[in-house]
Each structure stands twice: as structure tokens, then as C-alpha cells.
Design an enzyme around this catalytic site. Structure first.
Site, short mmCIF file in Angstrom:
data_model
loop_
_atom_site.label_atom_id
_atom_site.label_comp_id
_atom_site.label_asym_id
_atom_site.label_seq_id
_atom_site.Cartn_x
_atom_site.Cartn_y
_atom_site.Cartn_z
CE LYS A 185 -2.04 2.66 3.06
NZ LYS A 185 -2.15 3.93 2.28
CD GLU A 260 12.94 0.90 7.38
OE1 GLU A 260 12.99 1.96 6.72
OE2 GLU A 260 13.33 -0.19 6.96
CB CYS A 294 12.78 9.24 8.68
SG CYS A 294 13.49 7.92 7.68
CD GLU A 393 10.13 12.81 11.71
OE1 GLU A 393 11.06 12.32 11.03
OE2 GLU A 393 9.11 12.17 12.04
#
Length: 489
Positions: A185, A260, A294, A393
Site C-alpha cells: 500500500k 521504520e 526521516c 519531528e
């Protein structure tokens, strides 16, 4: 300017689900639009898969796995097909890069020069490595034991929007090389390149049902992919909150997961570093892919004795970054993925200023380019690590620069984070580089470089940055089931 360019309809077309080797509409018949971040205009209509579509794809993947058409195929033949997929990716590099840049907003030079070639390299690496992965044999006095590694079964791969084609192939190539069937997906923001892998699979001779690609919401398609009892492995890449949801869903069937997740990596610059090299590397680590990565070195820690010197050189260099048309080869930074994400980035910049951070450069949407999601490369400095902009973040072109006095303080600041994905150390003292790297709580460390990846090495993070490792044998460990067989002599 990209804002005036209409996507080539011969290349960018409406997208369907890819199930059992065929492109099909969603059972509901519904679609959604994917948007060009550089223009905020529609690129294509995409099939909106739902729970029943996900069940259908998983059932196909399960029956295909059980048939043995792929799982029991000789490793040499599997490798040949996957290498052919790598060849076809490179034969279509211009087309794939064009679509990737339109859908994501990243510069074409990154899509063509890194993302798509790396995708081909993923397939080639795992295809070749599968031929050299051997079972373990242990001889005893009266018995012999050996460990056999069998494909796990149906694998669910849930992929993020920032590096869609590269991330998808990084996961799928390893899972396929191990003999599994796969359901993928891609993110709804950036589905177009992922769906094209179906065409490549068919042309390469991958048996129908081995690879299935679903577009649609995470709340329906993604949830089914994480909760369906026929799924044997789940690999997810994305932000940490969603990763927790995936893990909770997987727990219902005790399905192994690889996560992750996010990062807020420390980029530490000591006073004995080559400043020019550190400036260039730091710019690459935070502004590549518009900062939507990331692994970004988003917390720049600079030793006080060179703080002003570094800041001056860094600001001067950042002012030279060209933000513009992603299709222009001269563009360094393209558009952020969506209007909503650009607002989130800007909200963080304003929050940082309110918290007491100083703005050295940027901090707003690019003037004259308001139809797209173009945000200036931004610098916040004199930041305290306790500020939210240093802890959360941002996932955009916004580093925070933090001063430190000693090596011990740098390590303390680096580890004062919920995340533990990556870190960078700049120093000409290699003993210090090794010492500091070993003390930083992160899964990936670089010394005097950034984003250099050997596919044989483990990739993953600690703390809120994830669970598990993939890469090289670690991928095969995850995508296979180990079985010990003991025989009496």
C-alpha cells in the site's frame, strides 16, 4: 515554471489497483485525486481501495503462496526475474523519475539520479544475495542439526509518501527474493510510481498474484493489511504514532512487524572538523528532499568555539539553495508534498520563534510561487534542546542549531530525544568519531559523511524510531521463518 506546466497525459494516467497480475477498479468504483505539489492541480484519478479490496488482494497472495508457483521456484529463477525487474526499472528511469517528481514535488535530478537507480539496485542486490543465503548445519556426535529458512508467507508493506518508489522496492525486493508473496500500500499522497511496478512485474515474468498493489486509505486498506490473519509479516515505514497503531493491530494475530519510524537526528560538529565539509554535509542532510526525510540531520549541534563561524558559513551557503520548478535540473529544493504539510512546517517555525529560537533565514512560503507548496530553506538558531522544535519531528527544510561546550554535553543533548534513528559526527579526530558514535543512541551513525548506505548493513532505529532491522541478511531473517531440523545419524 512548473505552475504553468500540464503533466504529460501520455505518461501520467489514471491509476487502478493491481491484483493477481491485472489492473482493476476498486469494488466500490470510487476514486480519489492525486495532486501535483508544485501546482496543487490534479495529476490523476486513483482507485480508492477499501477493506474488501484488501481482503481480495490478501486472499490472492495467500493462494498464490500456497500454490508454490513462487515460494518453491528455484532461487536462480526467482533471481533471474527480479534482475529483469531491475533492468526494466532502469529502462524506464526517465518515465518513473518524471512521475515521481510530479507526484512528490522533489527535484527531477534527485528522482532520476538517486531514487529510481537505487530502486533498481534494491532488486538486483536482493536477487543476487538470495542465491548465496545458505542454511546452517551443525554436526554433533550422534546427530546432525540444520536450520532451514523458509519464506514466511503473505507480506504486507505499507510505504510512506516521501520516497515512495525507492522505499517500496527496498521492502518488496527483499520480501520477493525470500520467496514471499507481497501486498503493497503506497501513501495516498504519492501513489502513481508505485502502481507502475505492476507493469514492470508483468513484463519481467513475475507470476500473477505474487505482487499486489493497493491504493486507498490507511484506515481501511492499511488496517486490513495489519489485521488479516493470512498476513505473516508486516513492514511499515512512517511516523511513530501510526507505527504504534500498526503494532497494536498486528498484536491481534501476533504477526511479526518491522517498523521504520520518525527521527530527530543529531548532526554534531566539533571544533576540529573541516568546517567547509561539515557545512556542505549538513546542508545535504537537512534540505535534500525538502527535508522530508526521516534520516535528516535536523538537530545541528555545534561546538561553541566555532559556533559563530559555522553559522555564518551555513547561512551563506543556504542562501544559494535554488528553490523552484522541480522539473528544472538546476533546482535544489522543490515543493512540500501538500498544503497541509506546508502549514504544519510553518506552524513549527512560528512556534520555534515564540519559544525563543532566532530566525537566521527563511521562515515563509517562497514569494511569487504561492500556487505551489514552496517553502524557503529555513534556519532556526540559538535553540535549546528542550524546545518543541528540537524535540518534535518537523519533517521539512528547518534545522535547529544548538550550541554545546564539551563532548560529554554533545552526547547528552544528542540522546535527549524520544527518537533514535540516526546521527552524524563531524571531526578530524577519528578516535573521537568512533567514541561518540558508539555512545549515541541511534541505529545509524555517520562520521564525516551522511546517507552513505551499503545494502548489506542493518537499517533501522531505536526508541520511537522503530523496531527491527532490515538490510542484507537482516531482511532475510525478517522475511523468512527459521526452522531447526535434527537428524539422528
Amino acid at each position: 515554471m512548473t505552475n504553468e506546466v500540464v503533466a504529460d497525459s501520455r505518461i501520467v494516467q489514471d491509476s487502478k489497483l493491481f491484483i493477481n497480475g491485472n489492473y482493476v477498479e476498486a469494488l466500490s468504483g470510487e476514486t480519489f485525486d492525486t495532486i501535483n505539489p508544485a501546482t496543487n492541480k490534479k495529476l490523476a484519478s486513483v482507485a480508492m481501495g477499501g477493506t474488501e479490496d484488501a481482503k481480495r488482494a490478501i486472499d490472492v497472495a495467500q493462494s498464490t503462496f500456497a500454490s508454490g508457483v513462487w515460494s518453491t521456484m528455484s532461487v536462480n529463477e526467482r533471481s533471474r526475474i527480479l534482475c529483469k525487474m531491475a533492468d526494466l526499472i532502469m529502462e524506464n528511469v526517465d518515465k518513473l523519475a518524471y512521475i515521481e517528481t510530479l507526484d512528490v514535488g522533489k527535484p527531477i535530478k534527485e528522482s532520476r539520479g538517486f531514487d529510481i537507480p537505487r530502486a533498481a539496485a534494491n532488486f538486483r542486490f536482493f536477487a543476487e544475495m538470495a542465491k548465496y543465503t545458505v542454511d546452517e548445519h551443525y554436526d554433533m556426535q550422534n546427530h546432525m542439526s540444520y536450520a532451514q529458512y523458509a519464506p514466511a508467507g503473505v507480506t504486507s508493506l505499507i510505504i510512506p509518501w516521501n520516497l515512495p518508489f525507492m522505499q517500496m522496492t527496498w521492502k518488496a525486493s527483499a520480501a520477493l527474493a525470500a520467496g514471499n508473496t507481497v501486498v503493497v500500500k503506497p501513501a495516498s499522497y504519492t501513489p502513481l510510481s508505485a502502481v507502475l511496478l505492476g507493469e514492470i512485474a508483468n513484463e519481467a515474468g513475475l507470476p500473477p498474484g505474487v505482487l499486489n498493489i493497493l491504493t486507498g486509505p490507511g484506515g481501511t486498506v492499511g488496517t486490513e493489511m495489519a489485521t488479516n490473519p493470512s498476513v505473516s509479516r508486516i513492514s511499515f515505514v512512517g511516523e511513530s504514532a501510526t507505527g504504534k497503531t500498526v503494532m497494536r493491530n498486528a498484536a491481534e494475530n501476533l504477526t511479526p512487524v518491522s517498523l521504520e519510524l520518525g527521527g530527530k537526528s543529531a548532526n554534531i560538529i566539533f571544533d576540529d572538523a573541516n568546517i567547509e565539509e561539515a557545512v556542505a554535509g549538513s546542508i545535504d542532510s537537512i534540505y535534500r528532499n525538502q527535508g522530508e526525510i526521516c534520516l535528516a540531520g535536523s538537530r545541528i549541534l555545534v561546538q561553541e568555539s566555532i559556533y559563530d563561524q559555522f553559522l555564518d558559513q551555513f547561512v551563506t551557503a543556504v542562501k544559494k539553495i535554488k528553490v523552484g520548478d522541480p522539473m528544472d535540473e538546476a533546482t535544489d529544493m522543490g515543493a512540500l508534498v501538500s498544503r497541509g504539510h506546508m502549514k504544519s512546517v510553518d506552524d513549527y517555525v512560528q512556534l520555534g520563534i515564540a519559544e525563543g529560537a532566532k530566525l537566521a533565514y527563511g521562515g515563509k512560503q517562497v514569494a511569487g510561487m504561492e500556487t505551489g507548496n514552496f517553502y524557503e530553506p529555513t534556519i532556526l538558531y540559538d535553540v535549546d534542546n528542550k524546545m518543541r522544535v528540537a524535540q518534535e519531528e518537523i519533517f521539512g527544510p528547518v534545522p535547529v542549531i544548538i550550541p554545546f561546550k564539551t563532548e560529554e554535553e554533545a552526547i547528552r543533548i544528542a540522546n535527549d530525544s524520544i527518537y533514535g534513528l540516526a546521527g552524524v559526527v563531524w571531526t578530524n579526530d577519528l578516535r573521537r568519531g568512533q567514541r561518540v558514535s558508539s555512545l549515541i543512541e541511534a541505529g545509524l551513525l555517520w562520521v564525516n559523511c551522511w546517507y552513505v548506505r551499503d545494502l548489506r548493513t542493518p537499517f533501522g532505529g531505536s526508541k520511537a524510531s522503530g523496531i527491527g532491522r532490515e538490510g542484507g541478511r537482516h531482511s532475510f531473517d525478517f522475511y523468512t521463518e527459521a526452522k531447526t531440523i535434527t537428524i539422528k545419524k
